[in-house]
Design a protein around this motif. Structure first.
Motif, PDB file in Angstrom:
ATOM      1  N   GLN A  44     -52.646  16.593  47.393  1.00  0.00           N
ATOM      2  CA  GLN A  44     -53.499  17.755  47.710  1.00  0.00           C
ATOM      3  C   GLN A  44     -53.063  18.940  48.092  1.00  0.00           C
ATOM      4  OE1 GLN A  44     -57.071  18.170  51.119  1.00  0.00           O
ATOM      5  NE2 GLN A  44     -55.112  18.569  52.040  1.00  0.00           N
ATOM      6  N   GLU A  56     -58.080  19.964  54.773  1.00  0.00           N
ATOM      7  CA  GLU A  56     -59.035  19.248  53.776  1.00  0.00           C
ATOM      8  C   GLU A  56     -59.408  20.108  52.571  1.00  0.00           C
ATOM      9  OE1 GLU A  56     -59.681  16.065  55.069  1.00  0.00           O
ATOM     10  OE2 GLU A  56     -58.416  16.730  56.946  1.00  0.00           O
ATOM     11  N   ARG A 103     -58.966  16.739  48.498  1.00  0.00           N
ATOM     12  CA  ARG A 103     -58.290  15.251  49.330  1.00  0.00           C
ATOM     13  C   ARG A 103     -58.836  14.336  48.815  1.00  0.00           C
ATOM     14  NH1 ARG A 103     -55.133  14.555  53.819  1.00  0.00           N
ATOM     15  NH2 ARG A 103     -56.427  14.935  55.541  1.00  0.00           N
ATOM     16  N   ALA A 163     -59.847  10.483  48.608  1.00  0.00           N
ATOM     17  CA  ALA A 163     -61.319   9.991  49.024  1.00  0.00           C
ATOM     18  C   ALA A 163     -61.265   8.959  50.068  1.00  0.00           C
ATOM     19  CB  ALA A 163     -61.826   9.104  47.730  1.00  0.00           C
ATOM     20  N   ARG A 179     -63.229  13.602  53.114  1.00  0.00           N
ATOM     21  CA  ARG A 179     -63.931  13.397  51.675  1.00  0.00           C
ATOM     22  C   ARG A 179     -64.581  12.338  51.572  1.00  0.00           C
ATOM     23  NH1 ARG A 179     -61.885  13.836  46.417  1.00  0.00           N
ATOM     24  NH2 ARG A 179     -63.979  14.068  45.248  1.00  0.00           N
ATOM     25  N   MET A 204     -66.716  21.063  50.594  1.00  0.00           N
ATOM     26  CA  MET A 204     -66.648  19.834  50.032  1.00  0.00           C
ATOM     27  C   MET A 204     -67.917  18.901  49.677  1.00  0.00           C
ATOM     28  SD  MET A 204     -63.692  18.717  52.606  1.00  0.00           S
ATOM     29  CE  MET A 204     -63.303  16.939  52.005  1.00  0.00           C
ATOM     30  N   ASP A 237     -68.561  18.053  45.678  1.00  0.00           N
ATOM     31  CA  ASP A 237     -68.897  16.469  45.275  1.00  0.00           C
ATOM     32  C   ASP A 237     -70.349  16.191  44.624  1.00  0.00           C
ATOM     33  OD1 ASP A 237     -66.451  15.188  45.819  1.00  0.00           O
ATOM     34  OD2 ASP A 237     -66.701  15.170  47.944  1.00  0.00           O
TER      35      ASP A 237
END
Ligand code: NDP
Ligand code: GDR
Length: 343
Positions: free
Chosen positions: A13, A189, A193, A195, A200, A320, A324
Protein backbone atom coordinates in the motif's frame (compact mmCIF):
# COMPACT_ATOMS: atom_id res chain seq x y z
CA UNK A 1 20.44 15.82 -11.58
CA UNK A 2 17.28 14.32 -10.13
CA UNK A 3 17.51 12.58 -6.76
CA UNK A 4 17.29 8.78 -6.67
CA UNK A 5 15.12 6.90 -4.20
CA UNK A 6 15.10 3.16 -3.45
CA UNK A 7 11.89 1.80 -1.88
CA UNK A 8 11.58 -1.65 -0.32
CA UNK A 9 7.95 -2.80 -0.09
CA UNK A 10 7.18 -1.16 -3.44
CA UNK A 11 4.27 -3.55 -4.11
CA UNK A 12 2.54 -2.69 -0.83
CA UNK A 13 0.00 0.00 0.00
CA UNK A 14 2.55 2.61 1.11
CA UNK A 15 5.10 1.75 -1.58
CA UNK A 16 2.77 2.78 -4.39
CA UNK A 17 1.68 6.05 -2.74
CA UNK A 18 5.27 6.95 -1.84
CA UNK A 19 6.47 6.21 -5.38
CA UNK A 20 3.77 8.48 -6.80
CA UNK A 21 4.70 11.24 -4.36
CA UNK A 22 8.44 11.03 -5.08
CA UNK A 23 7.93 10.90 -8.86
CA UNK A 24 5.82 14.06 -8.58
CA UNK A 25 8.77 15.69 -6.75
CA UNK A 26 11.06 14.85 -9.70
CA UNK A 27 12.80 11.81 -8.18
CA UNK A 28 13.99 8.78 -10.08
CA UNK A 29 12.34 5.90 -8.18
CA UNK A 30 13.53 2.31 -7.83
CA UNK A 31 11.53 -0.45 -6.18
CA UNK A 32 13.14 -3.52 -4.61
CA UNK A 33 11.34 -6.56 -6.03
CA UNK A 34 11.56 -10.02 -4.48
CA UNK A 35 10.71 -13.43 -5.93
CA UNK A 36 11.21 -14.74 -9.44
CA UNK A 37 7.75 -13.79 -10.75
CA UNK A 38 6.09 -11.54 -8.18
CA UNK A 39 2.47 -11.14 -9.39
CA UNK A 40 2.21 -7.77 -7.64
CA UNK A 41 4.90 -6.29 -9.91
CA UNK A 42 2.54 -5.80 -12.85
CA UNK A 43 -0.10 -4.34 -10.52
CA UNK A 44 2.19 -1.63 -9.15
CA UNK A 45 3.60 -0.98 -12.63
CA UNK A 46 0.09 -0.38 -13.95
CA UNK A 47 -0.62 2.01 -11.13
CA UNK A 48 2.68 3.90 -11.11
CA UNK A 49 4.37 4.30 -14.48
CA UNK A 50 8.04 5.33 -14.68
CA UNK A 51 9.11 2.93 -11.93
CA UNK A 52 12.45 1.12 -12.10
CA UNK A 53 12.94 -2.24 -10.42
CA UNK A 54 15.93 -3.93 -8.82
CA UNK A 55 15.95 -7.48 -7.43
CA UNK A 56 16.43 -8.09 -3.72
CA UNK A 57 15.00 -9.59 -0.57
CA UNK A 58 15.25 -8.38 3.03
CA UNK A 59 16.18 -11.96 3.96
CA UNK A 60 19.30 -11.87 1.78
CA UNK A 61 22.20 -9.55 2.71
CA UNK A 62 24.12 -9.91 -0.55
CA UNK A 63 21.07 -9.00 -2.64
CA UNK A 64 20.63 -5.77 -0.65
CA UNK A 65 24.27 -4.79 -1.06
CA UNK A 66 23.98 -5.42 -4.78
CA UNK A 67 20.72 -3.40 -5.04
CA UNK A 68 22.11 -0.41 -3.13
CA UNK A 69 25.32 -0.54 -5.17
CA UNK A 70 23.40 -0.63 -8.45
CA UNK A 71 20.94 2.16 -7.62
CA UNK A 72 23.30 4.43 -5.61
CA UNK A 73 20.24 6.08 -4.03
CA UNK A 74 20.17 9.41 -2.24
CA UNK A 75 17.28 8.14 -0.11
CA UNK A 76 16.26 4.63 0.96
CA UNK A 77 12.76 3.96 2.31
CA UNK A 78 12.57 0.59 4.07
CA UNK A 79 8.85 -0.26 3.90
CA UNK A 80 9.25 -3.99 3.25
CA UNK A 81 7.79 -6.20 5.98
CA UNK A 82 5.25 -8.84 6.84
CA UNK A 83 2.75 -6.25 8.00
CA UNK A 84 -0.27 -8.31 9.09
CA UNK A 85 0.04 -8.56 12.88
CA UNK A 86 -1.83 -11.92 13.39
CA UNK A 87 0.61 -13.64 11.03
CA UNK A 88 3.37 -12.83 13.49
CA UNK A 89 1.99 -15.38 15.98
CA UNK A 90 1.89 -18.04 13.24
CA UNK A 91 5.35 -17.35 11.76
CA UNK A 92 7.18 -15.48 14.49
CA UNK A 93 10.67 -16.40 13.32
CA UNK A 94 10.05 -15.34 9.72
CA UNK A 95 8.48 -12.05 10.83
CA UNK A 96 11.46 -11.40 13.11
CA UNK A 97 13.88 -12.13 10.28
CA UNK A 98 12.20 -9.79 7.80
CA UNK A 99 10.84 -7.02 10.03
CA UNK A 100 13.74 -6.98 12.50
CA UNK A 101 16.91 -8.42 10.99
CA UNK A 102 15.90 -7.05 7.57
CA UNK A 103 16.43 -3.53 8.93
CA UNK A 104 19.93 -4.41 10.13
CA UNK A 105 20.70 -5.89 6.70
CA UNK A 106 19.61 -2.67 4.94
CA UNK A 107 21.75 -0.54 7.28
CA UNK A 108 24.72 -2.85 6.71
CA UNK A 109 24.17 -2.69 2.95
CA UNK A 110 24.46 1.11 3.12
CA UNK A 111 27.65 0.84 5.16
CA UNK A 112 29.17 -1.73 2.82
CA UNK A 113 28.40 0.26 -0.32
CA UNK A 114 29.14 3.77 0.86
CA UNK A 115 31.48 3.59 3.79
CA UNK A 116 31.02 3.30 7.53
CA UNK A 117 28.84 6.36 8.03
CA UNK A 118 27.01 6.14 4.74
CA UNK A 119 29.14 8.92 3.17
CA UNK A 120 29.95 8.31 -0.45
CA UNK A 121 31.53 11.47 -1.80
CA UNK A 122 34.20 13.99 -0.93
CA UNK A 123 31.59 16.55 0.16
CA UNK A 124 30.35 14.03 2.77
CA UNK A 125 26.84 13.68 1.30
CA UNK A 126 25.13 10.66 2.81
CA UNK A 127 22.56 8.12 1.74
CA UNK A 128 19.52 8.88 3.90
CA UNK A 129 17.59 5.95 5.41
CA UNK A 130 13.94 5.83 6.48
CA UNK A 131 12.67 2.94 8.62
CA UNK A 132 8.94 2.13 8.74
CA UNK A 133 8.43 1.88 12.50
CA UNK A 134 4.96 1.36 13.93
CA UNK A 135 2.57 2.39 16.68
CA UNK A 136 2.39 -1.37 17.44
CA UNK A 137 5.64 -0.79 19.36
CA UNK A 138 3.64 1.09 22.03
CA UNK A 139 1.47 -2.01 22.58
CA UNK A 140 -0.05 -2.02 26.05
CA UNK A 141 0.20 1.74 26.24
CA UNK A 142 1.92 3.48 29.12
CA UNK A 143 0.14 6.78 28.38
CA UNK A 144 -2.44 8.22 25.95
CA UNK A 145 -1.79 9.83 23.53
CA UNK A 146 1.57 8.34 22.55
CA UNK A 147 4.53 10.51 21.51
CA UNK A 148 8.21 10.02 20.67
CA UNK A 149 9.18 9.49 24.33
CA UNK A 150 6.39 7.04 25.28
CA UNK A 151 7.90 3.70 26.35
CA UNK A 152 7.37 0.59 24.23
CA UNK A 153 5.46 -2.44 25.49
CA UNK A 154 4.85 -4.41 22.28
CA UNK A 155 2.13 -7.07 22.39
CA UNK A 156 2.92 -9.19 19.32
CA UNK A 157 6.00 -10.74 17.69
CA UNK A 158 5.39 -8.15 14.94
CA UNK A 159 5.62 -5.32 17.49
CA UNK A 160 8.74 -6.81 19.08
CA UNK A 161 10.47 -7.14 15.68
CA UNK A 162 9.53 -3.55 14.75
CA UNK A 163 10.94 -2.39 18.09
CA UNK A 164 14.27 -4.04 17.23
CA UNK A 165 14.21 -2.33 13.80
CA UNK A 166 13.49 1.00 15.49
CA UNK A 167 16.34 0.73 17.98
CA UNK A 168 18.93 -0.60 15.52
CA UNK A 169 18.14 2.36 13.23
CA UNK A 170 18.66 4.77 16.11
CA UNK A 171 21.78 2.88 17.20
CA UNK A 172 23.39 3.11 13.73
CA UNK A 173 22.63 6.84 13.70
CA UNK A 174 24.28 7.27 17.10
CA UNK A 175 27.14 4.81 16.55
CA UNK A 176 28.18 5.64 13.00
CA UNK A 177 26.69 9.10 12.39
CA UNK A 178 24.41 7.71 9.70
CA UNK A 179 21.44 9.75 8.48
CA UNK A 180 18.89 7.16 9.61
CA UNK A 181 15.39 7.94 10.91
CA UNK A 182 12.27 6.10 12.03
CA UNK A 183 8.70 7.16 11.34
CA UNK A 184 6.48 5.81 14.12
CA UNK A 185 3.36 5.66 12.02
CA UNK A 186 -0.10 4.91 13.34
CA UNK A 187 -2.61 2.91 11.24
CA UNK A 188 -3.12 4.35 7.78
CA UNK A 189 -5.52 3.04 5.19
CA UNK A 190 -6.73 3.61 1.63
CA UNK A 191 -8.52 1.83 -1.19
CA UNK A 192 -5.15 0.10 -1.79
CA UNK A 193 -5.08 -1.43 1.72
CA UNK A 194 -4.75 -5.23 1.86
CA UNK A 195 -8.10 -7.00 2.26
CA UNK A 196 -6.95 -8.70 5.50
CA UNK A 197 -6.81 -5.43 7.48
CA UNK A 198 -9.96 -4.47 9.33
CA UNK A 199 -10.93 -1.23 7.52
CA UNK A 200 -10.62 -2.82 4.08
CA UNK A 201 -12.29 -6.03 5.26
CA UNK A 202 -15.22 -3.84 6.33
CA UNK A 203 -15.36 -1.65 3.19
CA UNK A 204 -15.20 -4.66 0.87
CA UNK A 205 -17.89 -6.50 2.82
CA UNK A 206 -20.20 -3.46 2.92
CA UNK A 207 -19.90 -3.05 -0.86
CA UNK A 208 -20.56 -6.73 -1.51
CA UNK A 209 -23.49 -6.85 0.93
CA UNK A 210 -24.98 -3.73 -0.67
CA UNK A 211 -24.71 -5.35 -4.11
CA UNK A 212 -26.31 -8.54 -2.81
CA UNK A 213 -23.63 -11.18 -2.96
CA UNK A 214 -22.39 -11.38 0.61
CA UNK A 215 -24.67 -12.00 3.61
CA UNK A 216 -22.64 -11.23 6.68
CA UNK A 217 -19.38 -9.94 8.06
CA UNK A 218 -17.46 -11.75 10.82
CA UNK A 219 -15.15 -9.66 12.96
CA UNK A 220 -13.07 -10.03 16.13
CA UNK A 221 -12.71 -7.34 18.78
CA UNK A 222 -15.12 -4.47 18.00
CA UNK A 223 -13.89 -2.48 21.02
CA UNK A 224 -10.32 -2.04 19.76
CA UNK A 225 -9.55 1.66 19.32
CA UNK A 226 -7.15 3.00 16.70
CA UNK A 227 -5.96 6.32 15.29
CA UNK A 228 -6.63 5.77 11.58
CA UNK A 229 -5.45 8.14 8.82
CA UNK A 230 -5.11 8.20 5.03
CA UNK A 231 -1.98 6.53 3.57
CA UNK A 232 -1.54 9.29 0.96
CA UNK A 233 -1.01 11.79 3.79
CA UNK A 234 1.45 9.56 5.65
CA UNK A 235 3.90 9.06 2.76
CA UNK A 236 4.34 12.85 2.63
CA UNK A 237 5.56 12.65 6.23
CA UNK A 238 8.10 9.93 5.30
CA UNK A 239 9.59 12.18 2.63
CA UNK A 240 9.61 15.25 4.90
CA UNK A 241 11.53 13.32 7.57
CA UNK A 242 14.41 12.76 5.16
CA UNK A 243 14.57 16.46 4.16
CA UNK A 244 15.50 17.75 7.65
CA UNK A 245 18.99 19.06 8.45
CA UNK A 246 19.27 16.69 11.42
CA UNK A 247 17.96 13.10 11.47
CA UNK A 248 15.27 12.33 14.05
CA UNK A 249 12.30 10.07 14.80
CA UNK A 250 8.70 11.25 14.52
CA UNK A 251 5.23 10.03 15.54
CA UNK A 252 2.68 10.36 12.72
CA UNK A 253 -1.07 10.13 13.32
CA UNK A 254 -4.26 12.20 13.41
CA UNK A 255 -4.79 12.37 17.19
CA UNK A 256 -8.34 11.07 16.78
CA UNK A 257 -9.58 7.81 18.25
CA UNK A 258 -12.24 5.52 16.80
CA UNK A 259 -13.28 1.96 17.60
CA UNK A 260 -13.72 -0.88 15.12
CA UNK A 261 -17.44 -0.56 15.93
CA UNK A 262 -17.33 3.11 14.75
CA UNK A 263 -15.69 1.99 11.49
CA UNK A 264 -18.43 -0.58 10.90
CA UNK A 265 -21.21 1.88 11.68
CA UNK A 266 -19.83 4.63 9.41
CA UNK A 267 -19.35 2.19 6.51
CA UNK A 268 -22.82 0.61 6.74
CA UNK A 269 -24.48 4.01 7.29
CA UNK A 270 -22.86 5.24 4.07
CA UNK A 271 -24.84 2.70 2.01
CA UNK A 272 -28.03 3.05 4.08
CA UNK A 273 -27.79 -0.28 5.95
CA UNK A 274 -27.96 -1.09 9.69
CA UNK A 275 -24.67 -2.80 10.66
CA UNK A 276 -26.26 -4.80 13.46
CA UNK A 277 -28.24 -6.79 10.87
CA UNK A 278 -25.03 -8.11 9.26
CA UNK A 279 -22.09 -8.20 11.70
CA UNK A 280 -21.28 -11.19 13.91
CA UNK A 281 -18.38 -11.87 16.25
CA UNK A 282 -15.98 -14.71 15.53
CA UNK A 283 -13.92 -15.42 18.67
CA UNK A 284 -11.18 -17.01 16.56
CA UNK A 285 -10.43 -13.51 15.17
CA UNK A 286 -9.65 -12.14 18.64
CA UNK A 287 -5.87 -11.89 19.08
CA UNK A 288 -3.83 -13.75 21.73
CA UNK A 289 -2.67 -10.36 23.08
CA UNK A 290 -4.58 -7.32 21.85
CA UNK A 291 -3.47 -3.71 21.55
CA UNK A 292 -6.63 -2.14 22.96
CA UNK A 293 -6.06 1.54 22.26
CA UNK A 294 -3.71 3.73 20.24
CA UNK A 295 -3.76 7.48 19.68
CA UNK A 296 -0.97 9.67 18.32
CA UNK A 297 0.43 12.88 19.69
CA UNK A 298 2.02 14.12 16.44
CA UNK A 299 2.87 17.59 17.74
CA UNK A 300 6.57 17.23 16.88
CA UNK A 301 5.76 16.38 13.25
CA UNK A 302 3.31 19.28 13.04
CA UNK A 303 5.76 21.86 14.35
CA UNK A 304 9.07 20.59 12.94
CA UNK A 305 7.97 19.00 9.66
CA UNK A 306 4.92 21.18 9.03
CA UNK A 307 2.96 17.95 8.45
CA UNK A 308 -0.84 17.83 8.73
CA UNK A 309 -3.32 15.07 7.81
CA UNK A 310 -5.95 16.11 5.24
CA UNK A 311 -8.51 13.27 5.45
CA UNK A 312 -10.54 12.53 8.58
CA UNK A 313 -11.73 9.07 9.56
CA UNK A 314 -15.38 9.18 8.40
CA UNK A 315 -14.19 10.61 5.07
CA UNK A 316 -11.59 7.82 4.79
CA UNK A 317 -14.13 5.05 5.46
CA UNK A 318 -16.54 6.54 2.91
CA UNK A 319 -13.72 6.84 0.33
CA UNK A 320 -12.90 3.15 0.82
CA UNK A 321 -16.53 2.03 0.59
CA UNK A 322 -17.04 4.06 -2.61
CA UNK A 323 -13.91 2.53 -4.16
CA UNK A 324 -15.07 -0.96 -3.19
CA UNK A 325 -18.54 -0.38 -4.60
CA UNK A 326 -16.85 0.31 -7.95
CA UNK A 327 -14.56 -2.68 -7.41
CA UNK A 328 -17.40 -5.01 -6.43
CA UNK A 329 -19.49 -4.00 -9.45
CA UNK A 330 -16.59 -4.98 -11.71
CA UNK A 331 -16.20 -8.19 -9.71
CA UNK A 332 -19.82 -9.05 -10.45
CA UNK A 333 -19.14 -8.46 -14.12
CA UNK A 334 -15.82 -10.28 -14.44
CA UNK A 335 -15.76 -12.78 -11.56
CA UNK A 336 -13.46 -13.29 -8.62
CA UNK A 337 -10.21 -12.49 -10.40
CA UNK A 338 -10.62 -8.77 -9.99
CA UNK A 339 -11.40 -9.00 -6.31
CA UNK A 340 -8.18 -10.86 -5.70
CA UNK A 341 -6.26 -8.14 -7.57
CA UNK A 342 -7.95 -5.49 -5.51
CA UNK A 343 -6.22 -2.48 -7.10
P1 NDP B 1 1.97 -3.97 2.90
O1 NDP B 1 1.70 -5.25 3.62
O2 NDP B 1 0.94 -3.42 1.99
O3 NDP B 1 3.32 -4.15 2.05
C1 NDP B 1 4.41 -4.87 2.56
C2 NDP B 1 5.51 -4.90 1.51
O4 NDP B 1 6.63 -5.60 2.05
C3 NDP B 1 5.13 -5.60 0.21
O5 NDP B 1 5.57 -4.81 -0.87
C4 NDP B 1 5.94 -6.90 0.26
O6 NDP B 1 6.35 -7.31 -1.02
C5 NDP B 1 7.17 -6.43 1.03
N1 NDP B 1 7.94 -7.53 1.59
C6 NDP B 1 7.48 -8.56 2.35
N2 NDP B 1 8.50 -9.41 2.63
C7 NDP B 1 9.62 -8.91 2.04
C8 NDP B 1 10.97 -9.34 1.96
N3 NDP B 1 11.39 -10.48 2.53
N4 NDP B 1 11.85 -8.58 1.26
C9 NDP B 1 11.44 -7.45 0.66
N5 NDP B 1 10.17 -6.99 0.69
C10 NDP B 1 9.26 -7.71 1.37
O7 NDP B 1 2.38 -2.89 4.03
P2 NDP B 1 2.09 -1.31 4.08
O8 NDP B 1 2.40 -0.72 2.77
O9 NDP B 1 0.77 -1.07 4.71
O10 NDP B 1 3.17 -0.86 5.16
C11 NDP B 1 4.49 -0.47 4.78
C12 NDP B 1 5.41 -0.60 5.98
O11 NDP B 1 4.97 0.26 7.02
C13 NDP B 1 5.50 -1.99 6.60
O12 NDP B 1 6.82 -2.16 7.05
C14 NDP B 1 4.55 -1.93 7.78
O13 NDP B 1 4.93 -2.86 8.77
C15 NDP B 1 4.76 -0.49 8.22
N6 NDP B 1 3.64 0.15 8.88
C16 NDP B 1 2.41 0.18 8.25
C17 NDP B 1 1.37 0.86 8.82
C18 NDP B 1 0.02 0.91 8.18
O14 NDP B 1 -0.96 1.27 8.88
N7 NDP B 1 -0.11 0.61 6.89
C19 NDP B 1 1.55 1.59 10.11
C20 NDP B 1 2.88 1.50 10.65
C21 NDP B 1 3.88 0.81 10.04
P3 NDP B 1 5.88 -8.67 -1.77
O15 NDP B 1 5.02 -8.21 -2.91
O16 NDP B 1 7.18 -9.23 -2.23
O17 NDP B 1 5.16 -9.51 -0.76
P1 GDR C 1 -3.31 -3.52 13.11
O1 GDR C 1 -4.40 -3.46 11.93
O2 GDR C 1 -3.20 -4.86 13.71
O3 GDR C 1 -3.59 -2.37 14.03
O4 GDR C 1 -1.94 -3.29 12.32
P2 GDR C 1 -5.69 -4.37 11.64
O5 GDR C 1 -6.51 -3.59 10.68
O6 GDR C 1 -5.34 -5.76 11.28
O7 GDR C 1 -6.43 -4.43 13.08
C1 GDR C 1 -6.90 -3.26 13.73
C2 GDR C 1 -7.73 -3.65 14.93
O8 GDR C 1 -8.96 -4.23 14.48
C3 GDR C 1 -9.24 -5.37 15.28
N1 GDR C 1 -10.10 -6.31 14.54
C4 GDR C 1 -9.78 -6.93 13.40
N2 GDR C 1 -8.66 -6.88 12.62
C5 GDR C 1 -8.64 -7.63 11.51
N3 GDR C 1 -7.56 -7.56 10.72
N4 GDR C 1 -9.69 -8.45 11.14
C6 GDR C 1 -10.82 -8.54 11.89
O9 GDR C 1 -11.75 -9.28 11.55
C7 GDR C 1 -10.88 -7.74 13.07
N5 GDR C 1 -11.83 -7.56 14.03
C8 GDR C 1 -11.35 -6.69 14.91
C9 GDR C 1 -7.88 -5.96 15.60
O10 GDR C 1 -7.95 -6.85 16.69
C10 GDR C 1 -7.08 -4.69 15.86
O11 GDR C 1 -7.24 -4.28 17.17
C11 GDR C 1 -1.82 -2.35 11.26
C12 GDR C 1 -0.80 -2.91 10.26
O12 GDR C 1 -0.76 -2.09 9.12
C13 GDR C 1 0.58 -2.95 10.89
O13 GDR C 1 1.55 -3.34 9.92
C14 GDR C 1 0.91 -1.55 11.44
O14 GDR C 1 2.18 -1.55 12.06
C15 GDR C 1 -0.16 -1.10 12.42
O15 GDR C 1 -1.41 -1.09 11.75
C16 GDR C 1 0.11 0.30 12.95
Amino acid sequence: MSKRALITGITGQDGSYLAEHLLAQGYQVWGLMRGQANPRKSRVSRLVSELNFVDGDLMDQASLVSAVDKVQPDEIYNLGAISFVPMSWQQAELVTEINGMGVLRMLEAIRMVSGLNGSRSADGSQMRFYQASSSEMFGKVAETPQCETTIFRPRSPYGVAKTYGHFITRNYRESFGMYAVSGMLFNHESPRRGAEFVTRKISLAVARIKLGYQDKLSLGNLDAVRDWGFAGDYVRAMHLMLQQDEPGDYVIGTGEMHSVRDAVRIAFDHVGLNWEDYVSIDPSLVRPAEVEILCADAERARTQLGWEPTVDFPELMRMMVDADLRQASREREYGDLLLAASW
